[in-house]
Design a protein around this motif. Structure first.
Motif, PDB file in Angstrom:
ATOM      1  N   ILE A  95     -67.484 -23.804  60.279  1.00 27.79           N
ATOM      2  CA  ILE A  95     -67.492 -24.218  58.875  1.00 27.79           C
ATOM      3  C   ILE A  95     -66.417 -23.473  58.089  1.00 27.79           C
ATOM      4  O   ILE A  95     -65.651 -24.066  57.319  1.00 27.79           O
ATOM      5  CB  ILE A  95     -68.878 -23.972  58.249  1.00 27.79           C
ATOM      6  CG1 ILE A  95     -69.935 -24.830  58.945  1.00 27.79           C
ATOM      7  CG2 ILE A  95     -68.852 -24.281  56.747  1.00 27.79           C
ATOM      8  CD1 ILE A  95     -71.364 -24.486  58.557  1.00 27.79           C
ATOM      9  N   SER A  96     -66.354 -22.148  58.294  1.00 26.40           N
ATOM     10  CA  SER A  96     -65.367 -21.331  57.584  1.00 26.40           C
ATOM     11  C   SER A  96     -63.954 -21.790  57.911  1.00 26.40           C
ATOM     12  O   SER A  96     -63.103 -21.944  57.023  1.00 26.40           O
ATOM     13  CB  SER A  96     -65.555 -19.856  57.949  1.00 26.40           C
ATOM     14  OG  SER A  96     -64.556 -19.059  57.352  1.00 26.40           O
ATOM     15  N   ARG A 101     -58.887 -24.822  56.614  1.00 30.22           N
ATOM     16  CA  ARG A 101     -57.888 -25.788  57.073  1.00 30.22           C
ATOM     17  C   ARG A 101     -57.711 -26.935  56.093  1.00 30.22           C
ATOM     18  O   ARG A 101     -56.602 -27.450  55.893  1.00 30.22           O
ATOM     19  CB  ARG A 101     -58.305 -26.335  58.437  1.00 30.22           C
ATOM     20  CG  ARG A 101     -57.322 -27.349  59.000  1.00 30.22           C
ATOM     21  CD  ARG A 101     -57.762 -27.865  60.347  1.00 30.22           C
ATOM     22  NE  ARG A 101     -56.841 -28.875  60.843  1.00 30.22           N
ATOM     23  CZ  ARG A 101     -57.016 -29.562  61.957  1.00 30.22           C
ATOM     24  NH1 ARG A 101     -58.094 -29.333  62.695  1.00 30.22           N
ATOM     25  NH2 ARG A 101     -56.136 -30.464  62.337  1.00 30.22           N
ATOM     26  N   HIS A 102     -58.804 -27.337  55.434  1.00 33.32           N
ATOM     27  CA  HIS A 102     -58.739 -28.483  54.530  1.00 33.32           C
ATOM     28  C   HIS A 102     -58.544 -28.071  53.074  1.00 33.32           C
ATOM     29  O   HIS A 102     -58.744 -28.885  52.170  1.00 33.32           O
ATOM     30  CB  HIS A 102     -59.998 -29.332  54.687  1.00 33.32           C
ATOM     31  CG  HIS A 102     -60.045 -30.072  55.990  1.00 33.32           C
ATOM     32  ND1 HIS A 102     -59.445 -31.299  56.188  1.00 33.32           N
ATOM     33  CD2 HIS A 102     -60.595 -29.728  57.180  1.00 33.32           C
ATOM     34  CE1 HIS A 102     -59.627 -31.694  57.426  1.00 33.32           C
ATOM     35  NE2 HIS A 102     -60.333 -30.770  58.055  1.00 33.32           N
ATOM     36  N   GLY A 103     -58.156 -26.825  52.855  1.00 33.39           N
ATOM     37  CA  GLY A 103     -57.799 -26.396  51.516  1.00 33.39           C
ATOM     38  C   GLY A 103     -58.957 -26.258  50.558  1.00 33.39           C
ATOM     39  O   GLY A 103     -58.766 -26.236  49.344  1.00 33.39           O
TER      40      GLY A 103
END
Length: 326
Positions: A95-96, A101-103
């Protein structure tokens, strides 16, 4: 010298307590711990009690202060997103990493674990989605205790040669005996020359309980405690505090070399005669422990020319006191 504030560990707080008790200044303590002097000054100011600075109280105050402050990153939107992923059986690390990665707002996996366990304490079920659902995540910190990696550890190779000769009184070996199902623990202490045994029951195999048992049992006879040798279990992580209280040197055997504490291993076998591995220690009383200790210390030993450990310890300790030697 490092700049800025440094978060202190429990081991460091133990060191501060010891160094403060012996009269070291805040600056000298900072130099020893390799932190900025402001860190020590702030620690002594914020975490002392009415009886001055005490390591356990300081740790509790710091913990409560840290956990009473809400995490600003854990907004309602982020919490919702995190809980959605948890219910898909994503791990906190996954999750972290996905958030980063997706900002999205980056939240560490430690924070996510803390959220899960806070939810569990409040009756929530998020923890059931974890792969290791009942096992709390244990963050590995740099310098954390482990086999052969004990903070402040002094290896048995540095122990004085006289200890091997078994010609003086005051060199002790330490270990723990675990009850069936890990229910209850007996801390065992045996003096190498006289074979005198001291036993104490504790509820849990924690460094705090084990160290307190060692201090309570050996402090009344600390004039006859020169060295302590243990294995590398985490229950001996507070060895520096024990060493300070007993004014004795603390050493650790080579990992997995049980023969370096052969007498202690043998003594544990004798203890097992009365407390077999199939027995839980939940119902074992202090009187039960004292009875076994008395039996062992009053049993003649071939290695002692059929004297008892108590007889040898009494004779040698009396000789030391009369001669003024320690």
């Amino acid at each position: 010298m490092p700049k800025g504030y440094h978060h202190l560990t429990y081991d460091q707080r133990c060191q501060i307590y010891i160094l403060k008790a012996r009269g070291d200044t805040s600056s000298s303590i900072a130099n020893i711990l390799k932190v900025h002097h402001s860190t020590i000054s702030r620690e002594l100011k914020r975490n002392k009690g009415q009886r001055g600075y005490r390591h356990q109280q300081a740790q509790e105050k710091a913990f409560l202060r840290k956990n009473s402050q809400p995490n600003k990153k854990m907004t309602p939107q982020i919490v919702t997103r995190i809980e959605e992923k948890i219910k898909l059986q994503w791990s906190p690390i996954q999750i972290s990493g996905w958030l980063k990665r997706h900002g999205k707002e980056h939240v560490s996996h430690e924070t996510i674990y803390n959220h899960i366990w806070k939810d569990k304490r409040q009756g929530g079920q998020l923890y059931r989605e974890l792969r290791h659902r009942g096992k709390k995540y244990n963050k590995q910190r740099k310098g954390a205790s482990g086999r052969g990696n004990m903070p402040g550890r002094i290896d048995i190779k540095q122990r004085p040669c006289i200890v091997e000769k078994k010609t003086r009184l005051g060199d002790w070996e330490l270990d723990t005996v675990i009850g069936a199902g890990h229910k209850g623990v007996i801390v065992s202490m045996v003096e190498r020359t006289s074979k005198l045994t001291k036993l104490a029951k504790v509820s849990h195999k924690t460094a705090e309980e084990v160290s307190q048992a060692l201090i309570e049992q050996l402090k009344p006879i600390k004039d006859f405690v020169h060295t302590l040798t243990a294995d590398n279990g985490k229950e001996f992580a507070y060895h520096q505090m024990v060493s300070f209280e007993l004014e004795a040197d603390f050493y650790f055997a080579t990992p997995y070399h049980s023969w370096e504490r052969g007498l202690n291993e043998h003594t544990n076998g004798l203890v097992r005669q009365y407390f077999p591995k199939t027995q839980s220690f939940l119902d074992t009383t202090s009187k039960d422990i004292e009875r076994v200790e008395t039996l062992l210390n009053n049993r003649p030993r071939k290695a002692l020319n059929f004297e008892t450990p108590l007889e040898v310890f009494t004779r040698l300790s009396t000789n030391m006191l009369c001669s003024g030697a320690q």
